[in-house]
Write a protein that holds these residues in place. Structure first.
Motif, mmCIF file in Angstrom:
data_model
loop_
_atom_site.group_PDB
_atom_site.id
_atom_site.type_symbol
_atom_site.label_atom_id
_atom_site.label_comp_id
_atom_site.label_asym_id
_atom_site.label_seq_id
_atom_site.Cartn_x
_atom_site.Cartn_y
_atom_site.Cartn_z
ATOM 1 N N LYS A 1 0.878 -1.203 0.074
ATOM 2 C CA LYS A 1 -0.137 0.100 -0.210
ATOM 3 C C LYS A 1 0.784 0.965 -0.321
ATOM 4 O O LYS A 1 2.173 1.292 0.713
ATOM 5 C CB LYS A 1 -1.252 -0.094 1.325
ATOM 6 C CG LYS A 1 -1.531 0.663 1.990
ATOM 7 C CD LYS A 1 -2.871 2.118 0.501
ATOM 8 C CE LYS A 1 -3.792 2.972 1.542
ATOM 9 N NZ LYS A 1 -2.864 4.149 2.003
ATOM 10 N N LYS A 2 0.577 2.373 -1.529
ATOM 11 C CA LYS A 2 1.527 3.214 -1.216
ATOM 12 C C LYS A 2 0.740 4.062 -0.351
ATOM 13 O O LYS A 2 -0.663 4.655 -0.022
ATOM 14 C CB LYS A 2 1.378 3.761 -2.283
ATOM 15 C CG LYS A 2 2.664 3.529 -3.287
ATOM 16 C CD LYS A 2 2.537 4.306 -3.975
ATOM 17 C CE LYS A 2 2.817 2.833 -5.402
ATOM 18 N NZ LYS A 2 2.503 3.975 -6.726
ATOM 19 N N VAL B 1 -10.507 -1.340 4.565
ATOM 20 C CA VAL B 1 -10.120 0.721 3.997
ATOM 21 C C VAL B 1 -8.374 0.111 4.845
ATOM 22 O O VAL B 1 -8.695 0.737 5.306
ATOM 23 C CB VAL B 1 -10.856 1.226 4.866
ATOM 24 C CG1 VAL B 1 -11.154 2.468 4.742
ATOM 25 C CG2 VAL B 1 -12.588 1.003 4.907
ATOM 26 N N LEU B 2 -7.851 0.805 4.050
ATOM 27 C CA LEU B 2 -6.529 1.331 3.824
ATOM 28 C C LEU B 2 -6.304 2.904 3.583
ATOM 29 O O LEU B 2 -6.295 3.210 2.382
ATOM 30 C CB LEU B 2 -6.077 0.591 3.277
ATOM 31 C CG LEU B 2 -5.100 -1.144 2.837
ATOM 32 C CD1 LEU B 2 -4.286 -2.251 2.009
ATOM 33 C CD2 LEU B 2 -5.123 -1.446 4.369
ATOM 34 N N HIS B 3 -6.203 3.501 4.819
ATOM 35 C CA HIS B 3 -6.107 5.155 5.001
ATOM 36 C C HIS B 3 -5.099 6.124 4.507
ATOM 37 O O HIS B 3 -4.105 5.142 3.860
ATOM 38 C CB HIS B 3 -6.690 5.336 6.283
ATOM 39 C CG HIS B 3 -7.793 4.891 7.308
ATOM 40 N ND1 HIS B 3 -9.101 4.807 6.660
ATOM 41 C CD2 HIS B 3 -7.991 3.673 7.547
ATOM 42 C CE1 HIS B 3 -10.013 4.121 7.198
ATOM 43 N NE2 HIS B 3 -9.515 3.769 8.311
ATOM 44 N N HIS B 4 -5.103 6.818 3.715
ATOM 45 C CA HIS B 4 -4.778 7.647 3.115
ATOM 46 C C HIS B 4 -2.962 7.759 3.581
ATOM 47 O O HIS B 4 -2.840 7.584 2.472
ATOM 48 C CB HIS B 4 -5.349 9.575 2.860
ATOM 49 C CG HIS B 4 -5.162 9.943 2.297
ATOM 50 N ND1 HIS B 4 -5.440 10.598 0.554
ATOM 51 C CD2 HIS B 4 -3.883 10.558 2.192
ATOM 52 C CE1 HIS B 4 -4.476 10.904 0.329
ATOM 53 N NE2 HIS B 4 -3.557 11.265 1.054
ATOM 54 N N GLY B 5 -3.037 7.992 4.641
ATOM 55 C CA GLY B 5 -1.554 8.066 4.885
ATOM 56 C C GLY B 5 -0.883 7.055 5.520
ATOM 57 O O GLY B 5 -0.030 6.830 5.584
ATOM 58 N N ASN C 1 2.268 -0.338 3.307
ATOM 59 C CA ASN C 1 2.603 -1.181 3.371
ATOM 60 C C ASN C 1 1.938 -2.010 5.001
ATOM 61 O O ASN C 1 2.579 -1.329 5.955
ATOM 62 C CB ASN C 1 4.088 -2.203 3.150
ATOM 63 C CG ASN C 1 4.382 -1.360 2.127
ATOM 64 O OD1 ASN C 1 3.455 -1.082 1.262
ATOM 65 N ND2 ASN C 1 5.744 -1.888 1.587
ATOM 66 N N VAL C 2 1.034 -3.414 4.745
ATOM 67 C CA VAL C 2 0.086 -4.138 6.015
ATOM 68 C C VAL C 2 1.403 -5.198 5.563
ATOM 69 O O VAL C 2 1.312 -5.970 5.520
ATOM 70 C CB VAL C 2 -1.620 -4.111 6.055
ATOM 71 C CG1 VAL C 2 -1.874 -5.293 6.433
ATOM 72 C CG2 VAL C 2 -1.337 -2.782 5.578
ATOM 73 N N ALA C 3 1.551 -5.652 7.047
ATOM 74 C CA ALA C 3 2.381 -6.672 7.536
ATOM 75 C C ALA C 3 1.210 -7.613 8.171
ATOM 76 O O ALA C 3 0.322 -7.676 8.385
ATOM 77 C CB ALA C 3 3.813 -6.785 8.471
#
Ligand code: AMP
Ligand code: MG
Length: 422
Positions: A355-356, A399-403, A406-408
């Motif tokens: 995720k950027k 939901v991967l938020h704006h800021g 990457n998710v581990a």
């Protein structure tokens, strides 16, 4: 007051139509749309899914009297200090038929669930706790009860003169029953929101047409219909509109004349070689956005005549995601509903996700409970914005938020569950 796109843009700090955050979109739309005014009066069945237009004050108390929560024996709880108690049964109180006599110390009344508590009695011993000593004598054991047990208080659910439901409440099954529990046969709700929809794109086939190379069947028409129907909207389905200026103009004018909101899909991408955007521009006050999100990104928003326009992208998942993220809250506001963002759950990610930071991503997720009972989420696999089956397999959107970056594996992520939102 209705504001133009330009006026709303001027109110928002750092408004950049080419790089709008999901949050800024929400703020923009909240200013663009205004709640309905017209109301109608409906019964508690038709009220399902509607939005209450005025505060509802209880005309009576529910329950109307202190009453028994159990089948058992009612007595004065002050006597419990000397339990075990031997009590004489002097009568019976039935639901709907109160006991009229007087009850003295050492006495009790057999009572059924829902029956009015006889005056002076405040405690009910459930039938199964008692021992029958003789036909008209029971024993109440020590240590099981406190004074006031198993008595429902007058007005413990709803108190006469107090607000029972507030304007803006979306009436679900419980609220419809609550309305009826107050003896109210008709409530004032906002009229249904009228929403017109059409699909655009020359490659889009309607059901019944034979398949042809390069063409796809229209699915957006049906997902949007479902999303709108679930919100209690009146759907004006204008089908698929071919990419011809005269047809598009006719469809937009038809929609604007009849609907509070117009939703379209397709034809808003950058460099799209079709007439949809041009027609929106010609007929209305419309902004064309690139939103920092995935899936989604292109979206057109504005007004055509009196109608609010939501020009959604064409990809089936993007349509549903932009609807859930932006259109749904805007429509709810138009419907007169109090702002209610769905409650996001938090779950541990069972997989790593790239995720950027700088955009909001919505991944289709499957939430389950792990062996220890905690919520865990994994993605449905292919996250392509055309993979509609991912919306069927998933039970929520991660939901991967704006800021966020990457998710581990094991990281906590937010999930918007479909149940309640879709
Ligand atoms: P567009 O936003 O018009 O560039 O469309 C993006 C993609 O979504 C294209 O592959 C379209 O074929 C597809 N698409 C557009 N409208 C629909 C629709 N109503 N149903 C299914 N797919 C669609
Ligand atoms: Mg297209």
């Amino acid at each position: 007051m209705t504001l133009s796109i330009e006026q709303i843009a001027a109110q928002l700090q750092g408004y950049d139509p080419q790089a709008l955050s999901a949050e800024a979109v929400g703020e923009f739309l909240a200013r663009l749309v205004t709640p309905l005014r017209e109301t109608e009066s409906v019964g508690p069945r038709e009220a399902l899914g509607r939005v209450l237009a005025r505060d509802l004050v209880s005309p009576l108390s529910v329950p109307p009297h202190d009453n028994s929560a159990m089948d058992g024996f009612a007595f004065d709880g002050a006597q419990l200090a000397s339990a075990p108690l031997q009590l004489q049964v002097v009568g019976t109180a039935l639901a709907g038929k109160a006991w009229q006599g007087t009850v003295g110390p050492g006495q009790c009344v057999k009572i059924m669930t829902g029956a009015i508590m006889p005056p002076g009695l405040d405690t009910v011993v459930p039938q199964e706790f008692t021992r029958t000593l003789a036909d008209d004598r029971i024993e109440v054991p020590a240590g099981l009860l406190r004074p006031g047990d198993n008595r429902r208080r007058k007005g413990e659910d709803l108190m006469e003169g107090r607000p029972a439901l507030a304007a803006g409440e979306r009436l679900g099954p419980a609220a419809c029953g609550l309305v009826a529990s107050l003896g109210i046969a008709q409530v004032e709700v906002f009229r249904r929101l009228r929403v017109a929809y059409f699909s655009t794109g020359d490659e889009i086939l309607s059901l019944g047409e034979p398949p042809r190379e390069g063409a796809v069947y229209d699915s957006n028409r049906y997902t949007v219909h479902g999303l709108l129907a679930r919100r209690g909207c009146e759907v004006i389905d204008l089908g698929v509109v071919r990419d011809e200026p005269a047809l598009l103009e006719q469809a937009f004018r038809d929609a604007a004349g009849r609907a509070d909101a117009i939703i379209t899909s397709g034809g808003v991408s950058v460099g799209e070689a079709d007439y949809t955007k041009a027609m929106m521009k010609k007929l209305g006050d419309v902004a064309f956005w690139r939103i920092a999100m995935r899936p989604g990104r292109p979206m057109a928003v504005g007004r055509i005549g009196e109608s609010v326009l939501f020009g959604l992208p064409g990809n089936p998942v993007a349509v549903m995601v932009t609807f859930l993220a932006f259109v749904r809250p805007a429509l709810l506001r138009m419907m007169g509903a109090r702002a209610t963002a769905p409650v996001l759950l938090q779950a541990r990610s069972a997989e790593a996700m790239r995720k950027k930071p700088g955009r909001t991503e919505y991944q289709r997720g499957i939430v389950t409970r792990d062996a220890a009972g905690a919520l865990e989420v994994r993605t449905t696999g292919n996250q392509g914005s055309g993979v509609l089956s991912s919306m069927v397999q998933g039970n929520g959107l991660i939901v991967l938020h704006h800021g966020q970056g990457n998710v581990a594996v094991g990281d906590a992520v937010d999930v918007m569950m479909f149940e309640g939102a879709i």
